[in-house]
Design a protein around this motif. Structure first.
Motif, PDB file in Angstrom:
ATOM      1  N   ALA A 141       0.822  -1.215   0.000  1.00  7.67           N
ATOM      2  CA  ALA A 141       0.000   0.000   0.000  1.00  7.67           C
ATOM      3  C   ALA A 141       0.856   1.264   0.000  1.00  7.67           C
ATOM      4  CB  ALA A 141      -0.925  -0.006   1.213  1.00  7.67           C
ATOM      5  N   ALA A 142       2.058   1.201   0.562  1.00 10.05           N
ATOM      6  CA  ALA A 142       2.922   2.383   0.595  1.00 10.05           C
ATOM      7  C   ALA A 142       3.221   2.892  -0.813  1.00 10.05           C
ATOM      8  CB  ALA A 142       4.226   2.063   1.320  1.00 10.05           C
ATOM      9  N   LYS A 143       3.338   1.973  -1.772  1.00  8.02           N
ATOM     10  CA  LYS A 143       3.573   2.384  -3.158  1.00  8.02           C
ATOM     11  C   LYS A 143       2.346   3.059  -3.743  1.00  8.02           C
ATOM     12  CE  LYS A 143       6.927  -1.242  -4.296  1.00  8.02           C
ATOM     13  NZ  LYS A 143       7.206  -2.392  -5.197  1.00  8.02           N
ATOM     14  N   VAL A 144       1.173   2.591  -3.335  1.00 11.22           N
ATOM     15  CA  VAL A 144      -0.065   3.200  -3.814  1.00 11.22           C
ATOM     16  C   VAL A 144      -0.217   4.606  -3.234  1.00 11.22           C
ATOM     17  CG1 VAL A 144      -2.581   2.998  -3.877  1.00 11.22           C
ATOM     18  CG2 VAL A 144      -1.169   0.940  -4.038  1.00 11.22           C
ATOM     19  N   ILE A 145       0.211   4.792  -1.998  1.00  9.20           N
ATOM     20  CA  ILE A 145       0.095   6.094  -1.338  1.00  9.20           C
ATOM     21  C   ILE A 145       1.123   7.078  -1.883  1.00  9.20           C
ATOM     22  CG2 ILE A 145       0.317   7.301   0.866  1.00  9.20           C
ATOM     23  CD1 ILE A 145      -0.679   4.691   2.206  1.00  9.20           C
ATOM     24  N   GLY A 146       2.381   6.646  -1.988  1.00 13.85           N
ATOM     25  CA  GLY A 146       3.443   7.550  -2.424  1.00 13.85           C
ATOM     26  C   GLY A 146       3.832   8.519  -1.318  1.00 13.85           C
ATOM     27  N   LYS A 147       4.823   9.346  -1.600  1.00 13.06           N
ATOM     28  CA  LYS A 147       5.315  10.290  -0.594  1.00 13.06           C
ATOM     29  C   LYS A 147       4.248  11.324  -0.280  1.00 13.06           C
ATOM     30  CE  LYS A 147       9.238  13.301   0.484  1.00 13.06           C
ATOM     31  NZ  LYS A 147      10.509  13.875  -0.026  1.00 13.06           N
ATOM     32  N   ARG A 148       3.804  11.359   0.980  1.00 14.83           N
ATOM     33  CA  ARG A 148       2.757  12.262   1.456  1.00 14.83           C
ATOM     34  C   ARG A 148       1.503  12.190   0.587  1.00 14.83           C
ATOM     35  NH1 ARG A 148       7.388  15.245   2.571  1.00 14.83           N
ATOM     36  NH2 ARG A 148       7.750  15.469   4.800  1.00 14.83           N
ATOM     37  N   GLY A 149       1.217  11.002   0.080  1.00 13.89           N
ATOM     38  CA  GLY A 149      -0.042  10.800  -0.633  1.00 13.89           C
ATOM     39  C   GLY A 149      -0.057  11.265  -2.072  1.00 13.89           C
ATOM     40  N   THR A 150       1.119  11.611  -2.642  1.00 12.74           N
ATOM     41  CA  THR A 150       1.136  12.160  -3.992  1.00 12.74           C
ATOM     42  C   THR A 150       0.616  11.167  -5.033  1.00 12.74           C
ATOM     43  OG1 THR A 150       3.484  11.535  -4.140  1.00 12.74           O
ATOM     44  CG2 THR A 150       2.984  13.816  -3.575  1.00 12.74           C
ATOM     45  N   THR A 151       1.006   9.898  -4.895  1.00 14.04           N
ATOM     46  CA  THR A 151       0.553   8.892  -5.863  1.00 14.04           C
ATOM     47  C   THR A 151      -0.943   8.645  -5.719  1.00 14.04           C
ATOM     48  OG1 THR A 151       2.728   7.831  -5.802  1.00 14.04           O
ATOM     49  CG2 THR A 151       0.906   6.552  -6.721  1.00 14.04           C
ATOM     50  N   LEU A 152      -1.417   8.531  -4.486  1.00 16.56           N
ATOM     51  CA  LEU A 152      -2.845   8.309  -4.245  1.00 16.56           C
ATOM     52  C   LEU A 152      -3.672   9.484  -4.768  1.00 16.56           C
ATOM     53  CD1 LEU A 152      -4.768   6.235  -2.954  1.00 16.56           C
ATOM     54  CD2 LEU A 152      -4.629   7.569  -0.846  1.00 16.56           C
TER      55      LEU A 152
END
Length: 268
Positions: free
Chosen positions: A162-173
């Protein structure tokens, strides 16, 4: 998790802590335990003392302060290992752990969308399936489901990474959320708001932003200088405004243009 730091001034102690933990101010909650004083003629001098508590949801997943301090060393080891793997296996694709860049061009051919007569529920289901396929194309195994509250839709993404889906401070999400909203708007003519979430990130992010707002308002009062926050999407800026709306001697406003629009906190 927290750690206490000392220094000649509050700012010195805070900076010492930020450097030691390798974090930024929006990753922590700041409690001033002792303001510090110069004393008189060198006597009765007191050092400033601050307690820094980790509030970043991603960092809170680590087990100890030591792991937080050393996390960059682990990333460096992983990167060195990847470089070695690339040298021995040139055809292996390198995967960046913390940030996944999203191609802003549509991942689908607009001619494929024929504007069929979807009901609201059908459009939501199609959007959830589409986002699942986009994330799969990012080499991230996942599945989705959704909940509907009137015309607000939350699409939950389930993944072991899930961390990859979220990205840094939610940028990817956030980027995926824009893609989902755009797709939904293309296949459904009525109103609907699409929100993406994974591992309750949105609620954790709200808590982080609320703590950030309080910390930065204290900094604005302490330094008597305006505090500029990082660029945020509109709904995150609204959280900051709401938290500080009734705080005495503090005003907030948004500055800049999208995607660099951000909040400024000032002492009145």
């Amino acid at each position: 998790m927290y750690k206490v730091y000392t220094g000649e001034t509050v700012e010195d102690a805070l900076q010492k802590g930020l450097n030691d933990l390798n974090v930024e101010e929006n990753d922590i909650n700041i409690d001033v335990l002792e303001e510090g004083s110069k004393g008189f003629l060198g006597f009765m001098k007191k050092e400033a003392e601050v307690k820094l508590t980790i509030i970043n949801p991603e960092l809170k997943q680590l087990d100890s302060i030591e792991e937080i301090q050393n996390r960059h060393l682990e990333v460096q080891k992983l990167e060195e290992q990847k470089e070695t793997n690339v040298e021995t296996k040139p055809e292996v694709k390198e995967v960046v752990e913390d940030e996944i860049e999203i191609d802003e061009t549509p991942a689908y051919d607009e001619t494929d969308v024929k504007h069929p007569s979807f009901t609201f529920e059908e459009a939501v289901e199609s959007t959830a399936n589409y986002i699942q396929s986009v994330i799969t194309e990012m080499d991230i195994s996942n599945y989705t489901d959704f909940t509907i509250n009137d015309r607000e839709v939350t699409i939950n993404i389930f993944s072991k990474t899930a961390a990859k889906v979220i990205g840094k401070r939610g940028t990817t999400l956030n980027a995926l959320g824009e893609i989902a909203q755009h797709y939904f708007n293309r296949i459904y003519r009525g109103y609907g708001r699409i929100i993406l979430d994974t591992e309750n990130y949105r609620e954790k992010r709200k808590e982080t932003l609320e703590n950030l707002a309080i910390n930065m308002s204290k900094k604005a009062v302490r330094t008597d200088l305006p505090v500029h926050l990082e660029p945020m999407p509109a709904y995150e800026r609204k959280i900051i405004h709401n938290v500080l709306y009734n705080v005495t001697n503090i005003k907030t406003y948004s500055s800049g243009k999208e995607p660099n629009r951000h909040i400024v906190i000032e002492k009145e």
